[in-house]
Design a protein around this motif. Structure first.
Motif, PDB file in Angstrom:
ATOM      1  N   GLN A 137      17.258  23.548  46.640  1.00  0.00           N
ATOM      2  CA  GLN A 137      16.801  23.054  45.346  1.00  0.00           C
ATOM      3  C   GLN A 137      15.285  23.221  45.267  1.00  0.00           C
ATOM      4  N   THR A 138      14.808  23.314  44.081  1.00  0.00           N
ATOM      5  CA  THR A 138      13.373  23.391  43.861  1.00  0.00           C
ATOM      6  C   THR A 138      12.940  22.137  43.116  1.00  0.00           C
ATOM      7  N   LEU A 139      11.751  21.726  43.399  1.00  0.00           N
ATOM      8  CA  LEU A 139      11.235  20.530  42.755  1.00  0.00           C
ATOM      9  C   LEU A 139      10.842  20.836  41.315  1.00  0.00           C
ATOM     10  N   ARG A 140      11.197  19.920  40.444  1.00  0.00           N
ATOM     11  CA  ARG A 140      10.748  20.073  39.072  1.00  0.00           C
ATOM     12  C   ARG A 140       9.286  19.658  39.013  1.00  0.00           C
ATOM     13  N   ARG A 141       8.523  20.436  38.362  1.00  0.00           N
ATOM     14  CA  ARG A 141       7.098  20.128  38.259  1.00  0.00           C
ATOM     15  C   ARG A 141       6.702  20.061  36.797  1.00  0.00           C
ATOM     16  N   ARG A 142       5.829  19.162  36.509  1.00  0.00           N
ATOM     17  CA  ARG A 142       5.326  19.067  35.146  1.00  0.00           C
ATOM     18  C   ARG A 142       4.056  19.905  35.045  1.00  0.00           C
ATOM     19  N   ALA A 143       3.726  20.232  33.858  1.00  0.00           N
ATOM     20  CA  ALA A 143       2.509  21.000  33.624  1.00  0.00           C
ATOM     21  C   ALA A 143       1.302  20.159  34.007  1.00  0.00           C
ATOM     22  N   ASP A 144       0.339  20.779  34.610  1.00  0.00           N
ATOM     23  CA  ASP A 144      -0.860  20.075  35.050  1.00  0.00           C
ATOM     24  C   ASP A 144      -1.850  20.031  33.888  1.00  0.00           C
ATOM     25  N   VAL A 145      -1.569  19.152  32.955  1.00  0.00           N
ATOM     26  CA  VAL A 145      -2.440  19.013  31.790  1.00  0.00           C
ATOM     27  C   VAL A 145      -2.741  17.528  31.579  1.00  0.00           C
ATOM     28  N   VAL A 146      -3.846  17.257  30.957  1.00  0.00           N
ATOM     29  CA  VAL A 146      -4.214  15.886  30.630  1.00  0.00           C
ATOM     30  C   VAL A 146      -3.384  15.461  29.428  1.00  0.00           C
ATOM     31  N   THR A 147      -2.627  14.382  29.592  1.00  0.00           N
ATOM     32  CA  THR A 147      -1.757  13.952  28.501  1.00  0.00           C
ATOM     33  C   THR A 147      -2.197  12.635  27.893  1.00  0.00           C
ATOM     34  N   ASP A 148      -3.093  11.949  28.565  1.00  0.00           N
ATOM     35  CA  ASP A 148      -3.539  10.677  28.036  1.00  0.00           C
ATOM     36  C   ASP A 148      -4.970  10.451  28.510  1.00  0.00           C
ATOM     37  N   GLY A 149      -5.649   9.636  27.846  1.00  0.00           N
ATOM     38  CA  GLY A 149      -7.004   9.342  28.240  1.00  0.00           C
ATOM     39  C   GLY A 149      -7.867   9.108  27.025  1.00  0.00           C
ATOM     40  N   GLY A 150      -9.107   8.937  27.279  1.00  0.00           N
ATOM     41  CA  GLY A 150     -10.010   8.704  26.174  1.00  0.00           C
ATOM     42  C   GLY A 150      -9.950   7.287  25.644  1.00  0.00           C
ATOM     43  N   TYR A 151      -9.410   6.357  26.486  1.00  0.00           N
ATOM     44  CA  TYR A 151      -9.347   4.958  26.069  1.00  0.00           C
ATOM     45  C   TYR A 151     -10.090   4.067  27.069  1.00  0.00           C
ATOM     46  N   PRO A 152     -11.328   4.340  27.344  1.00  0.00           N
ATOM     47  CA  PRO A 152     -12.023   3.549  28.372  1.00  0.00           C
ATOM     48  C   PRO A 152     -12.111   2.070  28.024  1.00  0.00           C
ATOM     49  N   ASP A 153     -12.211   1.737  26.776  1.00  0.00           N
ATOM     50  CA  ASP A 153     -12.282   0.313  26.421  1.00  0.00           C
ATOM     51  C   ASP A 153     -10.962  -0.374  26.701  1.00  0.00           C
ATOM     52  N   LYS A 154      -9.825   0.289  26.439  1.00  0.00           N
ATOM     53  CA  LYS A 154      -8.517  -0.305  26.718  1.00  0.00           C
ATOM     54  C   LYS A 154      -8.282  -0.421  28.222  1.00  0.00           C
ATOM     55  N   VAL A 155      -8.750   0.563  28.989  1.00  0.00           N
ATOM     56  CA  VAL A 155      -8.536   0.568  30.435  1.00  0.00           C
ATOM     57  C   VAL A 155      -9.233  -0.618  31.099  1.00  0.00           C
ATOM     58  N   VAL A 156     -10.437  -0.897  30.713  1.00  0.00           N
ATOM     59  CA  VAL A 156     -11.194  -1.976  31.352  1.00  0.00           C
ATOM     60  C   VAL A 156     -11.097  -3.290  30.575  1.00  0.00           C
ATOM     61  N   SER A 157     -10.199  -3.348  29.609  1.00  0.00           N
ATOM     62  CA  SER A 157     -10.115  -4.558  28.777  1.00  0.00           C
ATOM     63  C   SER A 157      -9.732  -5.801  29.568  1.00  0.00           C
ATOM     64  N   ASN A 158      -8.927  -5.677  30.636  1.00  0.00           N
ATOM     65  CA  ASN A 158      -8.532  -6.832  31.446  1.00  0.00           C
ATOM     66  C   ASN A 158      -9.426  -7.041  32.652  1.00  0.00           C
ATOM     67  N   ALA A 159     -10.439  -6.230  32.822  1.00  0.00           N
ATOM     68  CA  ALA A 159     -11.321  -6.361  33.980  1.00  0.00           C
ATOM     69  C   ALA A 159     -12.137  -7.639  33.870  1.00  0.00           C
ATOM     70  N   THR A 160     -12.316  -8.300  35.030  1.00  0.00           N
ATOM     71  CA  THR A 160     -13.142  -9.510  35.011  1.00  0.00           C
ATOM     72  C   THR A 160     -14.605  -9.170  34.798  1.00  0.00           C
ATOM     73  N   ASP A 161     -14.980  -7.968  35.255  1.00  0.00           N
ATOM     74  CA  ASP A 161     -16.358  -7.541  35.065  1.00  0.00           C
ATOM     75  C   ASP A 161     -16.359  -6.023  34.889  1.00  0.00           C
TER      76      ASP A 161
END
Length: 100
Positions: A63-87
């Motif tokens: 069998q061969t491993l299924r691989r996904r395309a190496d592309v950026v599919t999400d991002g550009g949300y730095p405010d959402k990413v650090v929204s729960n950070a304490t600092d």
């Protein structure tokens, strides 16, 4: 077959059990030595298998491993990413210095 056959005795089993922090009662050490010697014999028997020309494999089914395309599919949300950070500072998690 190899000339140097590994064998274990009750004393060696007791030492291995001590190093592994496993409690093995003295009356069971001789029996366990016999079981481990059977296991070592089996492993030694595996060494007799001719594997010349056998390709290394990770599975018995081709069998061969299924691989996904190496592309950026999400991002550009730095405010959402650090929204729960304490600092957070400038879209990065901020952590206290722990090594001087």
């Amino acid at each position: 077959m190899s000339q140097d056959k590994a064998t274990l005795d009750a004393k060696t089993v007791a030492k291995i059990a001590h190093l592994a922090r496993i409690k093995v009662p003295a009356e069971e050490q001789e029996h366990l030595a016999g079981e481990l010697n059977k296991l070592l014999d089996w492993v030694e028997q595996l060494g007799e298998v001719d594997t010349d020309g056998v390709e290394p494999m990770t599975s018995v089914a081709a069998q061969t491993l299924r691989r996904r395309a190496d592309v950026v599919t999400d991002g550009g949300y730095p405010d959402k990413v650090v929204s729960n950070a304490t600092d957070a500072a400038e879209h990065f998690f901020s952590v206290p210095k722990v090594v001087e």
